[in-house]
Design a protein around this motif. Sequence first.
Motif, PDB file in Angstrom:
ATOM      1  N   THR A   3      49.694 -29.595  15.982  1.00 17.98           N
ATOM      2  CA  THR A   3      49.241 -30.659  16.866  1.00 17.98           C
ATOM      3  C   THR A   3      48.874 -30.054  18.210  1.00 17.98           C
ATOM      4  O   THR A   3      49.059 -28.850  18.457  1.00 17.98           O
ATOM      5  N   VAL A   4      48.365 -30.891  19.093  1.00 17.45           N
ATOM      6  CA  VAL A   4      47.965 -30.405  20.408  1.00 17.45           C
ATOM      7  C   VAL A   4      49.178 -29.943  21.207  1.00 17.45           C
ATOM      8  O   VAL A   4      49.076 -29.013  22.030  1.00 17.45           O
ATOM      9  N   ILE A   5      50.337 -30.519  20.962  1.00 13.90           N
ATOM     10  CA  ILE A   5      51.547 -30.097  21.669  1.00 13.90           C
ATOM     11  C   ILE A   5      52.054 -28.779  21.101  1.00 13.90           C
ATOM     12  O   ILE A   5      52.492 -27.887  21.854  1.00 13.90           O
ATOM     13  N   HIS A   6      51.994 -28.608  19.780  1.00 10.93           N
ATOM     14  CA  HIS A   6      52.394 -27.340  19.171  1.00 10.93           C
ATOM     15  C   HIS A   6      51.506 -26.190  19.630  1.00 10.93           C
ATOM     16  O   HIS A   6      51.973 -25.048  19.783  1.00 10.93           O
ATOM     17  N   ASP A   7      50.217 -26.470  19.837  1.00  6.70           N
ATOM     18  CA  ASP A   7      49.275 -25.411  20.174  1.00  6.70           C
ATOM     19  C   ASP A   7      49.290 -25.035  21.649  1.00  6.70           C
ATOM     20  O   ASP A   7      48.588 -24.090  22.028  1.00  6.70           O
ATOM     21  N   LEU A   8      50.027 -25.747  22.471  1.00  6.15           N
ATOM     22  CA  LEU A   8      50.113 -25.376  23.882  1.00  6.15           C
ATOM     23  C   LEU A   8      50.805 -24.025  24.028  1.00  6.15           C
ATOM     24  O   LEU A   8      51.695 -23.666  23.253  1.00  6.15           O
ATOM     25  N   TRP A   9      50.393 -23.290  25.046  1.00  6.92           N
ATOM     26  CA  TRP A   9      51.004 -21.996  25.332  1.00  6.92           C
ATOM     27  C   TRP A   9      52.465 -22.194  25.711  1.00  6.92           C
ATOM     28  O   TRP A   9      52.823 -23.117  26.443  1.00  6.92           O
TER      29      TRP A   9
END
Length: 277
Positions: free
Chosen positions: A20-26
Amino acid sequence: MSTARPRRQVVLLRPVPGRTVIHDLWAGAKLIIVGAIGVLLTFYPGWFPIAAVALLVLVSARLARIPRGVLPSVPRWLWFLLALGGLTATFAGSPVLSVGSMEIGFGGLLNFLRITALSIVLLGLGAMISWTTNVAEIAPAVTALGRPLRPLRVPVDDWAVALALSLRAFPMLIDEFSVLYAARRLRPPDVDAHRRGRGKRWAAELIDLLAAAITVALRRADEMGDAITARGGAGQISAVPSKPARRDWVAFAIVAVVCGAALALELTVLPTSSARS
């Protein structure tokens, strides 16, 4: 015949599967956001900042598709302690409502509720980092964030490796200790009628459990050391390139806008309402 429902255990340092977009955050962006929110709530622990951070946590959990099953079961004794704390805080602080010979202080109750909400929000924030971040991404992120400290001869790489190994070993040790505790519960109950005899038996079992726990920890450390050596040494843990992307800057902007609006409301609305009252 009714059976008791098993309690859900705490799931920490194990990311929830998914992209998800949260998982893919640095990982470094998440650490910076958590640090900035921690500073905000340290200096301005008001209702508006707490509500803003709670909104961010809930929206992030929705975007990350965090299931309800990862939430641990709240024991009954904790609810009792919260009720007892709220009851005792009710009789302190202003404004005070007089009911016969008893005075009820709503100020103390509101402060207790605010501190409780602050604790829940901080726990949720830390849990979100744990559920959406791979442990292997922490060391490179810490190394990248600590790069300005290298001219000062600060051992940033060593700190990053130690942090990564600690986070990686923590879930394994929890599993090992759970197995040891389950094996201890399978042993027959104590039948010694004398209190002194039961005390000696409990002390001996405690020593046995501590010795077994130390042995398990040393065995796990030896296995982890062999695995790290086979993969090129501890330096490879923090050598992975790590830097923010465009989505991380978007996350920074969203958090800055939400927290800035909450801080503005905290500094303008609450003083005005207090002055009117």
